[in-house]
Each structure stands twice: as C-alpha cells, then as structure tokens.
Design a protein around this motif. Structure first.
Motif, PDB file in Angstrom:
ATOM      1  N   MET A   1       0.834  -1.200   0.000  1.00 40.94           N
ATOM      2  CA  MET A   1       0.000   0.000   0.000  1.00 40.94           C
ATOM      3  C   MET A   1       0.871   1.254   0.000  1.00 40.94           C
ATOM      4  SD  MET A   1      -3.016   1.046   2.665  1.00 40.94           S
ATOM      5  CE  MET A   1      -4.218  -0.135   2.078  1.00 40.94           C
ATOM      6  N   ALA A   2       1.914   1.265   0.798  1.00 39.55           N
ATOM      7  CA  ALA A   2       2.815   2.428   0.836  1.00 39.55           C
ATOM      8  C   ALA A   2       3.529   2.603  -0.499  1.00 39.55           C
ATOM      9  CB  ALA A   2       3.826   2.261   1.968  1.00 39.55           C
ATOM     10  N   ALA A   3       3.948   1.499  -1.108  1.00 39.13           N
ATOM     11  CA  ALA A   3       4.624   1.577  -2.406  1.00 39.13           C
ATOM     12  C   ALA A   3       3.678   2.108  -3.481  1.00 39.13           C
ATOM     13  CB  ALA A   3       5.163   0.210  -2.797  1.00 39.13           C
ATOM     14  N   MET A   4       2.441   1.633  -3.483  1.00 37.77           N
ATOM     15  CA  MET A   4       1.465   2.117  -4.467  1.00 37.77           C
ATOM     16  C   MET A   4       1.160   3.590  -4.259  1.00 37.77           C
ATOM     17  SD  MET A   4       0.662  -0.082  -6.693  1.00 37.77           S
ATOM     18  CE  MET A   4       1.932  -1.317  -6.740  1.00 37.77           C
TER      19      MET A   4
ATOM     20  N   VAL B   1       4.154   5.478  -5.756  1.00 37.35           N
ATOM     21  CA  VAL B   1       4.114   5.433  -7.220  1.00 37.35           C
ATOM     22  C   VAL B   1       2.976   6.307  -7.745  1.00 37.35           C
ATOM     23  CG1 VAL B   1       3.727   3.912  -9.197  1.00 37.35           C
ATOM     24  CG2 VAL B   1       5.225   3.189  -7.353  1.00 37.35           C
ATOM     25  N   LEU B   2       1.846   6.291  -7.075  1.00 37.31           N
ATOM     26  CA  LEU B   2       0.720   7.140  -7.470  1.00 37.31           C
ATOM     27  C   LEU B   2       1.108   8.610  -7.416  1.00 37.31           C
ATOM     28  CD1 LEU B   2      -2.273   7.597  -8.181  1.00 37.31           C
ATOM     29  CD2 LEU B   2      -2.767   7.472  -5.745  1.00 37.31           C
ATOM     30  N   ALA B   3       1.766   9.018  -6.348  1.00 38.23           N
ATOM     31  CA  ALA B   3       2.195  10.421  -6.228  1.00 38.23           C
ATOM     32  C   ALA B   3       3.191  10.791  -7.327  1.00 38.23           C
ATOM     33  CB  ALA B   3       2.807  10.657  -4.851  1.00 38.23           C
ATOM     34  N   LEU B   4       4.120   9.895  -7.624  1.00 34.54           N
ATOM     35  CA  LEU B   4       5.101  10.167  -8.683  1.00 34.54           C
ATOM     36  C   LEU B   4       4.443  10.228 -10.059  1.00 34.54           C
ATOM     37  CD1 LEU B   4       8.064   7.919  -7.495  1.00 34.54           C
ATOM     38  CD2 LEU B   4       7.905  10.412  -7.388  1.00 34.54           C
TER      39      LEU B   4
END
Length: 122
Positions: free
Chosen positions: A57-60, A63-66
């Motif tokens: 969840m933290a990785a997604m 990636v979503l923010a980037l």
C-alpha cells in the motif's frame, strides 16, 4: 470457529497433510531450527500478510504520487487507487484469517496494477 477459538489456537503450527502427531521432543524450537522444519503459526502468517499488504500500500501510494506529478490522468488515479483499495482488502482478509486468499489477491492485484500501468497508461 469463533474468534476466541482462533485466538486460542493461533500459536499452534498448521500440520501438513499426512504428518504424524508430534512428540514432546519434536516441538522444541531449537530442534526445529536444526532440522529446518520451521512452520509459521496462523498468527504469524496473518501478521506477515498484513505487513506485506501495508508495504504494498505504501509503495502504491508513492508510485501514485510520482505518476500524478509526471502525468495527471484519471486513468493513473484509477489504476493505483484500485491497487490501494486491494491492499486494504488484503489487510482485512488477513485479519480475518483468510491468508491464502489474501496472498493470491495481493500477488495478482499488484501484478495487474503494474501491467495495466505499463499497457494502458501512455
């Protein structure tokens, strides 16, 4: 099986099919380390799945923010938003003892999110 039954039996390892009942000597943790027959208890398996889902969840979210910073698109928000929701569902499934189902959903969902990002989003 009620929740109280799950908590009482949470620290006992799940025997593999065909295993013989263990004797007192075989339940020694040091002996298990020597033979390499360490099994996760159901509680440890649930905590492991919850931790993996939280990391996913933290990785997604990162990636979503980037991806939003580089290309603002509704499709980006949809793909990674669904991946975040999936991670939350897996955490809830793990809390309720459905760790195998949660593992499959987490693996397939994250692969689908990465694949759809690669295929669908320009």
């Amino acid at each position: 099986m009620s929740t109280s039954d799950q908590d009482q039996a949470a620290d006992t390892p799940i025997p593999a099919p065909g295993d013989e009942p263990e004797t007192v000597e075989e339940t020694d943790p040091e002996a298990a380390d020597e033979t390499g027959d360490r099994k996760l208890t159901p509680r440890q398996a649930r905590r492991l799945r919850m931790a993996l889902s939280s990391v996913g969840m933290a990785a997604m979210a990162v990636v979503l923010a980037l991806r939003i910073a580089s290309r603002s698109s509704v499709l980006v928000v949809g793909v990674y938003g669904l991946a975040l929701i999936l991670c939350g569902i897996v955490i809830e499934l793990s809390r309720n003892g459905r760790t195998r189902l949660g593992s499959w959903l987490l693996a397939l969902g994250l692969v689908a999110a990465i694949g759809s990002d690669w295929l669908l989003i320009p």
